[in-house]
Scaffold this active site. Structure first.
Site, short mmCIF file in Angstrom:
data_model
loop_
_atom_site.label_atom_id
_atom_site.label_comp_id
_atom_site.label_asym_id
_atom_site.label_seq_id
_atom_site.Cartn_x
_atom_site.Cartn_y
_atom_site.Cartn_z
N LYS A 166 -31.35 33.47 27.98
CA LYS A 166 -30.78 33.32 29.32
C LYS A 166 -29.29 33.64 29.26
O LYS A 166 -28.50 32.88 28.70
CB LYS A 166 -30.94 31.88 29.84
CG LYS A 166 -30.60 31.80 31.32
CD LYS A 166 -30.06 30.48 31.79
CE LYS A 166 -28.62 30.29 31.47
NZ LYS A 166 -27.68 31.21 32.15
N GLU A 242 -21.88 26.94 19.68
CA GLU A 242 -20.55 27.56 19.56
C GLU A 242 -19.81 27.19 20.83
O GLU A 242 -20.09 27.74 21.90
CB GLU A 242 -20.68 29.10 19.48
CG GLU A 242 -21.33 29.60 18.23
CD GLU A 242 -20.47 29.41 17.00
OE1 GLU A 242 -19.30 29.01 17.12
OE2 GLU A 242 -21.00 29.64 15.89
N CYS A 276 -12.81 31.76 22.99
CA CYS A 276 -12.74 30.42 22.42
C CYS A 276 -11.82 30.37 21.20
O CYS A 276 -11.38 29.31 20.80
CB CYS A 276 -14.13 29.90 22.09
SG CYS A 276 -15.10 31.10 21.19
N GLU A 377 -8.11 23.40 26.83
CA GLU A 377 -8.28 24.84 26.65
C GLU A 377 -7.91 25.54 27.97
O GLU A 377 -8.32 25.10 29.04
CB GLU A 377 -9.77 25.07 26.33
CG GLU A 377 -10.12 26.46 25.92
CD GLU A 377 -11.61 26.59 25.56
OE1 GLU A 377 -12.45 25.84 26.10
OE2 GLU A 377 -11.92 27.47 24.74
P1 ADP Z 1 -18.13 28.47 31.51
O1 ADP Z 1 -17.68 27.20 32.17
O2 ADP Z 1 -17.08 29.08 30.69
O3 ADP Z 1 -18.85 29.42 32.42
P2 ADP Z 1 -20.58 27.38 30.59
O4 ADP Z 1 -20.75 26.51 29.41
O5 ADP Z 1 -20.73 26.77 31.95
O6 ADP Z 1 -19.18 28.05 30.41
O7 ADP Z 1 -21.55 28.63 30.52
C1 ADP Z 1 -22.07 29.18 29.34
C2 ADP Z 1 -23.55 29.39 29.52
O8 ADP Z 1 -24.14 28.12 29.76
C3 ADP Z 1 -23.95 30.29 30.69
O9 ADP Z 1 -25.10 31.06 30.31
C4 ADP Z 1 -24.34 29.29 31.75
O10 ADP Z 1 -25.26 29.80 32.67
C5 ADP Z 1 -24.97 28.20 30.92
N1 ADP Z 1 -25.00 26.89 31.56
C6 ADP Z 1 -24.06 26.31 32.33
N2 ADP Z 1 -24.48 25.10 32.76
C7 ADP Z 1 -25.72 24.89 32.21
C8 ADP Z 1 -26.69 23.84 32.26
N3 ADP Z 1 -26.47 22.72 32.95
N4 ADP Z 1 -27.85 24.01 31.59
C9 ADP Z 1 -28.08 25.13 30.90
N5 ADP Z 1 -27.22 26.15 30.78
C10 ADP Z 1 -26.05 26.05 31.44
#
Ligand code: ADP
Length: 473
Positions: A166, A242, A276, A377
């Site tokens: 995903k 990560e 990061c 960050e």
């Molecule tokens: P950022 O805030 O930098 O966008 P995220 O950690 O939100 O970083 O996003 C990194 C990945 O995690 C993306 O693929 C995003 O769709 C996914 N993601 C964000 N929230 C969730 C969640 N609650 N469950 C699963 N995947 C998530």
């Protein structure tokens, strides 16, 4: 979306936008938990056959994918710039870096060695065997939208795992492009599946709770990583994480301040600071502050923000409005609390930039622990300089964070370099080096920056189980 070797197109879609122009650049399928379940089922069905192919066969597919990726390098880079915003040169570098993982793990697939261990009993033999963990769910971020995919998929496939991916909702088109290359390289149906979706949570929940998924590998924010790890805990699902960083960049008084300032200007503004391992706290020994800031402010003032498709621009847009607001908040807070602004410090508008999320390359000095930027960050184009007086003090300051991903040290004293390297609690440390990353080297963080390592020999172990055989003869 790509499930069991078929592209799914008869479903609702969501729109993908260019962060530099606000223009619509594509539509992808808005998948949900039930699609994720179908993809997991397909990966599970494909698992028995894929895990029993020879390492040589798996290696060939990775080699072919690498060749195709390099053939398509320019087109992929252009797509990346349009979807994610980074300047074209950086996008080309990323495609090369993404390809490096395919090549490295095409080679490493053939080196999944077991062991025999001598036993204290004359009639016993110990055999240590490595086998793939099984179905892997992978969640990837938008900041490195191609290399973060190959950094997970290449070792997983080399190990004999099948995968459901995903990608981030902002950059699904890059993911579609990578899957097309794997398909063209001859990857059998079901071995890699792609679920795109506007709302990540239901898909992520399915990944964490479906017992057919044996391992979750995630790159993203620490907050989301922790939530996912918690959801995986009831089944003791294996996780690799990560996560975020808050990298210190330490310049000692025996370093060349001009060389160090050049290093900061190159690494801090890469990908508009959306990395990061981006230096977030630049500690400079007090006697070097003036020459260091002179050079850095000249270099930062010369960085031009704009659409990454044009070669004169080195600062692309931030990914969205939320990211822009976060940077604005950190800079305004720092200035209100006494930071000195040397360059930038505002949103970039006019000249066709209004519809994008541009913030100027910014340099702040006199930053202190009361400011948000000292603790959090930034993920944006802001260099925050903090003075220090001696080695012990700066080691304490650098380690005073719950993150532990990257750190940088500039010194011309070898003993000091080694001493400080050993005392910093970070997983990746550049000593007079701004790019301590490679497909051949283990990437990962300590503390709340993550679990596990990607790349290198370590990277494939994340996808392998160790099985011990004790044989009586
Ligand atoms: P950022 O805030 O930098 O966008 P995220 O950690 O939100 O970083 O996003 C990194 C990945 O995690 C993306 O693929 C995003 O769709 C996914 N993601 C964000 N929230 C969730 C969640 N609650 N469950 C699963 N995947 C998530």
């Amino acid at each position: 979306m790509y499930i069991d070797g078929h592209w799914i197109s008869d479903r609702d879609t969501f729109t993908v936008f260019n962060p530099a122009t606000g223009e619509k650049i594509g539509e992808v399928i808005d998948g949900n938990a039930s699609d994720a379940r179908s993809a997991i089922d397909a990966a599970d069905r494909a698992s028995a056959t894929w895990s029993s192919t020879t390492a040589y066969e798996r290696s060939q597919i990775l080699y072919r994918t690498h060749q195709l990726m390099m053939k398509e390098q320019s087109a992929l880079a252009e797509l990346m710039t349009t979807e994610q915003g980074k300047p074209l040169k950086a996008a080309n570098n990323e495609v090369k870096y993404a390809g490096d993982f395919l090549l490295w793990y095409a080679e490493e697939a053939k080196r999944i060695y077991g062991e025999t261990i001598p036993s204290a009993r004359a009639d016993q033999r110990f055999l240590v065997h490595k086998q793939p963990v099984g179905v892997v769910a992978a969640i990837t971020p938008w900041n490195y939208p191609i290399s973060m995919i190959t950094r997970k998929l290449a070792p997983a496939l080399a190990a004999g795992c099948t995968v459901v991916l995903k990608p981030a909702e902002s950059t699904p088109l890059c993911a579609v492009a990578v899957i097309k290359l794997l398909e063209e390289a001859g990857l059998p149906s079901g071995v890699v599946n792609l679920i795109t979706g506007r709302d990540p949570q239901p898909i992520g929940d399915e990944f964490c709770t479906n017992p057919k998924v044996k391992k979750l590998t995630f790159t993203g924010s620490t907050a989301v990583g922790k939530a996912l790890a918690q959801k995986c805990a009831p089944q003791l699902k294996r996780v690799s994480m990560e996560l975020g960083g808050h990298a210190p960049f330490i310049v000692f008084d025996d370093a060349d301040p001009v060389h160090a300032a050049k290093g900061v200007s190159l690494v801090k503004f890469l990908n508009t600071g959306q990395a990061c391992i981006s230096p977030n706290r630049i500690f400079v020994q007090r006697s070097l502050l003036e020459p260091f800031l002179n050079t850095l402010s000249q270099r930062v003032s010369a960085l031009k923000a704009g659409n990454g498709l044009h070669p004169e621009n080195s600062i692309g847009p931030l990914i969205n409005e939320r990211a822009l607001e976060k940077v604005e908040k950190q800079v305004n807070d720092a200035i209100a609390k006494g930071a000195i602004l040397h360059a930038g410090g505002s949103r970039e508008t006019g000249d066709g930039l209004d519809a994008g999320f541009f913030y100027s390359a910014t340099l702040l000095s006199n930053v202190n622990p009361e400011m948000i930027i000292y603790r959090e960050e930034t993920f944006g184009p802001v260099a925050a300089v903090i003075p220090f007086d001696n080695e012990d003090e700066v080691i304490d300051m650098a380690n005073d964070t719950h993150y532990g991903l990257a750190a940088y040290i500039y010194t011309n004293n070898l003993s000091r370099g080694l001493r400080v390297f050993e005392q910093l609690n970070f997983g990746i440390i550049g000593v007079n080096d701004i790019n301590p990353t490679s497909a051949a080297a283990p990437f990962g963080g300590m503390n709340e920056s993550g679990l596990g390592r990607e790349g290198a020999r370590e990277g494939i172990n994340e996808y392998l189980e160790t099985k011990l055989g004790g044989f009586s003869i």
